[in-house]
Motif scaffolding. Sequence first.
Motif, PDB file in Angstrom:
ATOM      1  N   ASN A  44      44.384  40.248  36.990  1.00 52.88           N
ATOM      2  CA  ASN A  44      45.691  39.931  37.572  1.00 52.88           C
ATOM      3  C   ASN A  44      45.606  39.425  39.004  1.00 52.88           C
ATOM      4  N   ASN A  45      44.532  38.738  39.319  1.00 55.24           N
ATOM      5  CA  ASN A  45      44.402  38.089  40.618  1.00 55.24           C
ATOM      6  C   ASN A  45      44.814  36.621  40.496  1.00 55.24           C
ATOM      7  N   VAL A  46      45.183  36.024  41.620  1.00 56.97           N
ATOM      8  CA  VAL A  46      45.472  34.598  41.691  1.00 56.97           C
ATOM      9  C   VAL A  46      44.583  33.993  42.776  1.00 56.97           C
ATOM     10  N   VAL A  47      43.854  32.932  42.395  1.00 58.16           N
ATOM     11  CA  VAL A  47      43.008  32.205  43.340  1.00 58.16           C
ATOM     12  C   VAL A  47      43.418  30.736  43.306  1.00 58.16           C
ATOM     13  N   GLU A  48      43.672  30.187  44.476  1.00 56.77           N
ATOM     14  CA  GLU A  48      44.068  28.789  44.581  1.00 56.77           C
ATOM     15  C   GLU A  48      43.278  28.116  45.702  1.00 56.77           C
ATOM     16  N   ASN A  49      42.806  26.904  45.419  1.00 56.50           N
ATOM     17  CA  ASN A  49      42.085  26.104  46.409  1.00 56.50           C
ATOM     18  C   ASN A  49      40.799  26.771  46.880  1.00 56.50           C
ATOM     19  N   ALA A  50      39.949  27.099  45.913  1.00 54.13           N
ATOM     20  CA  ALA A  50      38.588  27.539  46.222  1.00 54.13           C
ATOM     21  C   ALA A  50      37.663  26.360  45.927  1.00 54.13           C
ATOM     22  N   PRO A  51      37.010  25.757  46.910  1.00 54.79           N
ATOM     23  CA  PRO A  51      36.302  24.492  46.699  1.00 54.79           C
ATOM     24  C   PRO A  51      34.999  24.615  45.921  1.00 54.79           C
ATOM     25  N   LEU A  52      34.521  25.826  45.625  1.00 53.02           N
ATOM     26  CA  LEU A  52      33.306  25.984  44.823  1.00 53.02           C
ATOM     27  C   LEU A  52      33.672  26.549  43.448  1.00 53.02           C
ATOM     28  N   TYR A  53      33.947  27.858  43.381  1.00 52.76           N
ATOM     29  CA  TYR A  53      34.367  28.493  42.131  1.00 52.76           C
ATOM     30  C   TYR A  53      35.615  29.343  42.407  1.00 52.76           C
ATOM     31  N   GLY A  54      36.460  29.469  41.396  1.00 52.16           N
ATOM     32  CA  GLY A  54      37.529  30.452  41.503  1.00 52.16           C
ATOM     33  C   GLY A  54      36.987  31.865  41.415  1.00 52.16           C
ATOM     34  N   LEU A  55      36.072  32.087  40.446  1.00 54.14           N
ATOM     35  CA  LEU A  55      35.485  33.408  40.221  1.00 54.14           C
ATOM     36  C   LEU A  55      34.018  33.223  39.873  1.00 54.14           C
ATOM     37  N   LYS A  56      33.156  34.018  40.498  1.00 52.07           N
ATOM     38  CA  LYS A  56      31.738  34.039  40.144  1.00 52.07           C
ATOM     39  C   LYS A  56      31.397  35.399  39.571  1.00 52.07           C
ATOM     40  N   LEU A  57      30.831  35.384  38.360  1.00 50.52           N
ATOM     41  CA  LEU A  57      30.433  36.624  37.700  1.00 50.52           C
ATOM     42  C   LEU A  57      28.918  36.691  37.657  1.00 50.52           C
ATOM     43  N   GLY A  58      28.345  37.616  38.429  1.00 53.37           N
ATOM     44  CA  GLY A  58      26.913  37.842  38.419  1.00 53.37           C
ATOM     45  C   GLY A  58      26.137  36.823  39.218  1.00 53.37           C
ATOM     46  N   TRP A  59      24.856  37.134  39.390  1.00 53.86           N
ATOM     47  CA  TRP A  59      23.919  36.254  40.111  1.00 53.86           C
ATOM     48  C   TRP A  59      22.546  36.501  39.506  1.00 53.86           C
ATOM     49  N   GLY A  60      21.996  35.465  38.843  1.00 55.03           N
ATOM     50  CA  GLY A  60      20.740  35.669  38.138  1.00 55.03           C
ATOM     51  C   GLY A  60      20.901  36.755  37.088  1.00 55.03           C
ATOM     52  N   PRO A  61      19.989  37.713  37.004  1.00 59.58           N
ATOM     53  CA  PRO A  61      20.113  38.791  36.019  1.00 59.58           C
ATOM     54  C   PRO A  61      21.088  39.899  36.440  1.00 59.58           C
ATOM     55  N   TYR A  62      21.651  39.781  37.620  1.00 61.25           N
ATOM     56  CA  TYR A  62      22.473  40.874  38.159  1.00 61.25           C
ATOM     57  C   TYR A  62      23.921  40.731  37.701  1.00 61.25           C
ATOM     58  N   LEU A  63      24.142  41.153  36.459  1.00 66.63           N
ATOM     59  CA  LEU A  63      25.473  41.195  35.855  1.00 66.63           C
ATOM     60  C   LEU A  63      25.481  42.332  34.848  1.00 66.63           C
ATOM     61  N   ARG A  64      26.510  43.176  34.926  1.00 71.05           N
ATOM     62  CA  ARG A  64      26.610  44.263  33.963  1.00 71.05           C
ATOM     63  C   ARG A  64      28.057  44.728  33.856  1.00 71.05           C
ATOM     64  N   ASN A  65      28.562  44.793  32.627  1.00 68.33           N
ATOM     65  CA  ASN A  65      29.824  45.461  32.330  1.00 68.33           C
ATOM     66  C   ASN A  65      30.960  44.986  33.222  1.00 68.33           C
ATOM     67  N   VAL A  66      31.253  43.690  33.120  1.00 66.28           N
ATOM     68  CA  VAL A  66      32.339  43.105  33.899  1.00 66.28           C
ATOM     69  C   VAL A  66      33.422  42.609  32.953  1.00 66.28           C
ATOM     70  N   SER A  67      34.671  42.927  33.286  1.00 67.03           N
ATOM     71  CA  SER A  67      35.822  42.441  32.539  1.00 67.03           C
ATOM     72  C   SER A  67      36.687  41.604  33.461  1.00 67.03           C
ATOM     73  N   ALA A  68      36.908  40.333  33.084  1.00 70.74           N
ATOM     74  CA  ALA A  68      37.752  39.432  33.865  1.00 70.74           C
ATOM     75  C   ALA A  68      38.909  38.982  32.982  1.00 70.74           C
ATOM     76  N   THR A  69      40.073  39.564  33.196  1.00 76.30           N
ATOM     77  CA  THR A  69      41.208  39.303  32.311  1.00 76.30           C
ATOM     78  C   THR A  69      42.485  39.090  33.117  1.00 76.30           C
ATOM     79  N   GLY A  70      43.324  38.197  32.589  1.00 77.23           N
ATOM     80  CA  GLY A  70      44.667  38.032  33.128  1.00 77.23           C
ATOM     81  C   GLY A  70      44.748  37.428  34.507  1.00 77.23           C
ATOM     82  N   ASN A  71      43.722  36.707  34.926  1.00 82.58           N
ATOM     83  CA  ASN A  71      43.718  36.071  36.244  1.00 82.58           C
ATOM     84  C   ASN A  71      44.213  34.628  36.150  1.00 82.58           C
ATOM     85  N   VAL A  72      44.614  34.088  37.287  1.00 82.05           N
ATOM     86  CA  VAL A  72      45.003  32.690  37.399  1.00 82.05           C
ATOM     87  C   VAL A  72      44.096  32.023  38.424  1.00 82.05           C
TER      88      VAL A  72
END
Length: 463
Positions: A370-398
């Motif tokens: 339920n977040n809103v991101v506007e005008n991010a010149p690279l990514y709106g959302l970044k999930l993880g970096w290399g192998p460093y990602l675990r148990n992430v839920s990204a839902t209902g965002n704009v």
Amino acid sequence: MSQSASFSSRRLFLAGALGVAGIAMASPLRAEMRKSGTGLGSSGLRGALDATSRGLTPSAGGDQTRLLQKLLDEAALSGETLFLPPGDYFADSLALPRVTRLAGVPGASRLFGPGLALTSAGAERIILDGLSIDGLAVPAGGTGRPLLDIADCPNLTVTECEIGNAAGNALDLTRSGGRIENCVIVRAGLAAIQSRDSSGLAIDGNRIEDCGNGGILVHRNSPGLDASIVTGNRLARIRADAGGTGQNGNGINLFRAHGVTVSNNQLDDCAFSAIRANGGSNAIIAGNQCRNSGETALYAEFQFEGAVISGNLVDGAAIGISIANFNEGGRLAVCTGNLVRNLRTKGPYPADAPGFGMGISVEADTVVSNNVVENAPLYGLKLGWGPYLRNVSATGNVFRLCPVGIAVTVVEGAGTAVLSGNVISGADRGAILGYRWSEAVTGDLAAEGARPPDHLTIAGNAG
């Protein structure tokens, strides 16, 4: 938030340009005076020792340190409040007794001097109310002594004071508790308030401006429960004179301090982060407004477990919100209901990969909803970096007007992530792209017929 320029000279500070008299909150001392019908400056003030009745002369010129020290000691023995009527009092270092009650008229009772410092070690109770305290460090050097240097005081109260032109920290507190409330703190060479190993400290409703290396610092020598509350403060123009890549230049900085609440603050023009939690577990960062941060506006980093970042507004930063360093043990967070906008690719130092310009970045055991991101010149959302990602839920965002809506790692060893129900608009390069470190290596994983890697569940996202 006031954007008035900082005061360029002692004369302006002493003239009361800070305008503290307009603060509506009343101190306990003045509340008692109203009930008793007495007035400020009256020797009839119940429980108060009028300093002028004992030979102290306001605005007389000359050093009054000895007499001030004598009167502080006398008031401590009698249990009275030492009252300084309006005027200027030039002084050097003052040792605050075990029980200190020192009061004045806000904006009118002024202690000042280039060697001024109010110091205490082991006091039972200290109350400072309605004083102007000026260290005359113009311009602030950043390496000198603090104006208030308090250690081992469990009951410290600093209310409706003007504190300015400290060569070092304005307030330097060690193993102390109590509250700092409704004060104006400007032109500290280092930080406005530095608390180390506090014991139940509340920092509430203060105005802090034009400090050399930090605004409010809540630090501990080793990780542990701190439980400070930092709320309702206004901070502006916090510099990073000592340089670095984030250790300086933060509006509010938590370091190894667990269980701290940072809420409903207004922060403008911080050289690095508006709010930065480094190694502080169970932090709550909620309802803050962060404008024009030089680096990452809201940061939870390094060895922390537990962060709630909710209901904040970020307008202008190099990165909006970062919940990072799973490789160092940083994990377990909720990031919800935030508005992040108007980010940029330029920061205070050359960016490491993947660069500045991200709206929100998270790595492990985290809900992003339920977040809103506007005008991010690279990514709106970044999930993880290399192998460093675990148990992430990204839902209902704009995510709106971001070249890549969501960038998610597809490096071997990356853990599970669910991306569902997000609205992604104006993502020219792709709504959801898989990355090997900084390189996009998939097509749009939100496109019809796309086959995401096994560790990702992608469903119901709309463009």
